[in-house]
Motif scaffolding. Sequence first.
Motif, PDB file in Angstrom:
ATOM      1  N   MET A   1      55.159 128.120  74.948  1.00 23.88           N
ATOM      2  CA  MET A   1      55.510 126.734  74.668  1.00 23.88           C
ATOM      3  C   MET A   1      55.941 126.482  73.229  1.00 23.88           C
ATOM      4  SD  MET A   1      55.208 125.417  77.601  1.00 23.88           S
ATOM      5  CE  MET A   1      55.491 123.709  77.121  1.00 23.88           C
TER       6      MET A   1
ATOM      7  N   SER B   1      59.297 124.973  72.137  1.00 21.13           N
ATOM      8  CA  SER B   1      59.575 123.579  72.497  1.00 21.13           C
ATOM      9  C   SER B   1      58.796 122.592  71.636  1.00 21.13           C
ATOM     10  CB  SER B   1      59.224 123.339  73.974  1.00 21.13           C
ATOM     11  OG  SER B   1      57.821 123.449  74.193  1.00 21.13           O
ATOM     12  N   TRP B   2      57.891 123.094  70.801  1.00 21.45           N
ATOM     13  CA  TRP B   2      57.105 122.225  69.933  1.00 21.45           C
ATOM     14  C   TRP B   2      57.811 122.021  68.601  1.00 21.45           C
ATOM     15  CZ3 TRP B   2      51.866 125.065  71.159  1.00 21.45           C
ATOM     16  CH2 TRP B   2      51.448 124.675  72.436  1.00 21.45           C
TER      17      TRP B   2
END
Length: 228
Positions: free
Chosen positions: A109, A112-113
Motif C-alpha cells: 500500500m 498509494s500513501w
Amino acid sequence: MPKKVKGLTAAKVKSITKSGDYADGNGLYLRVTNTGQKTWLFRFSLNGRRRHMGLGSIDLISLAEAREIAFKAKIQVNNGIDPIDERRRLSNEHSISFGEAVSRYVDVMRPSWSNEKYAKQWRSSINTYCQNIAPIPIDKIDSPMVLNSIEPIWAEKTETAARLRGKIESILDWAKVNGYRSGDNPARWKGHLSQSLPAKNKVTEVKGHASMPYKQVPLFFPRLMMME
C-alpha cells in the motif's frame, strides 16, 4: 435450453442494496448481506458435494478480478480439484504471522500513501497495541484476539482504537485475498464487533483534569493542607 444468466456490471454491483445472492455466470455470485456488506462467492459442485468459496469484499476485488479468480477455480473443479482445499493447502504451506502480514500490507500500500511519514504513523498503533498477536499465524486470528487488542483502549482512546480496528480489518482482508486465511473477517464492525463494543460516537473519552496554572500553585497548597 436453459436460460443464460445475464452478467453483472460494475455499476450494478455498486447499486444493488437488497440482500441476496446475484449470479454473474460461471459460478460467480455477488452476495449482499442484511447489513449491506458485499462479497464475492464462487459456487461449485464436486463429487456430489455443493460448496461455495468466499473470494473477498468488493472493496478489495473488482468484478473483473472476481471473474478471473472464479474462472481459475472452475478449471480446478473441472480437473477434479477442490479449490477450497487447494487454497487451504497452499495457505498452510505458506502461512505467515500477523506481524509479517502487516509488513507485506504496508509494502503493497505504501505507493498509494502520501509519504513515508504516513506509512510509519500507520504502523505505529499496530506495533503499539498488537504486540500480543504479532507472532500468531494470520489464519488463526479470531474475534477474541482482535478484541484483546482494541477493547482496553476503546474508552480512553476511542478514535485511536477505532482506527486500529479498521487497520486490522484491512490487513485480514488482504490476507484472505492472498490466500493466507479464509472465512469472515473477525475485525469487521457491522453485525459483529458492533455487538461487543459501543459505537465510538456514543463513547465519552476519559480525560484527565486540566493542569493548574503555575501562578496558583502557592495559593493551592495551604488550602490543601487545611483540608486534611
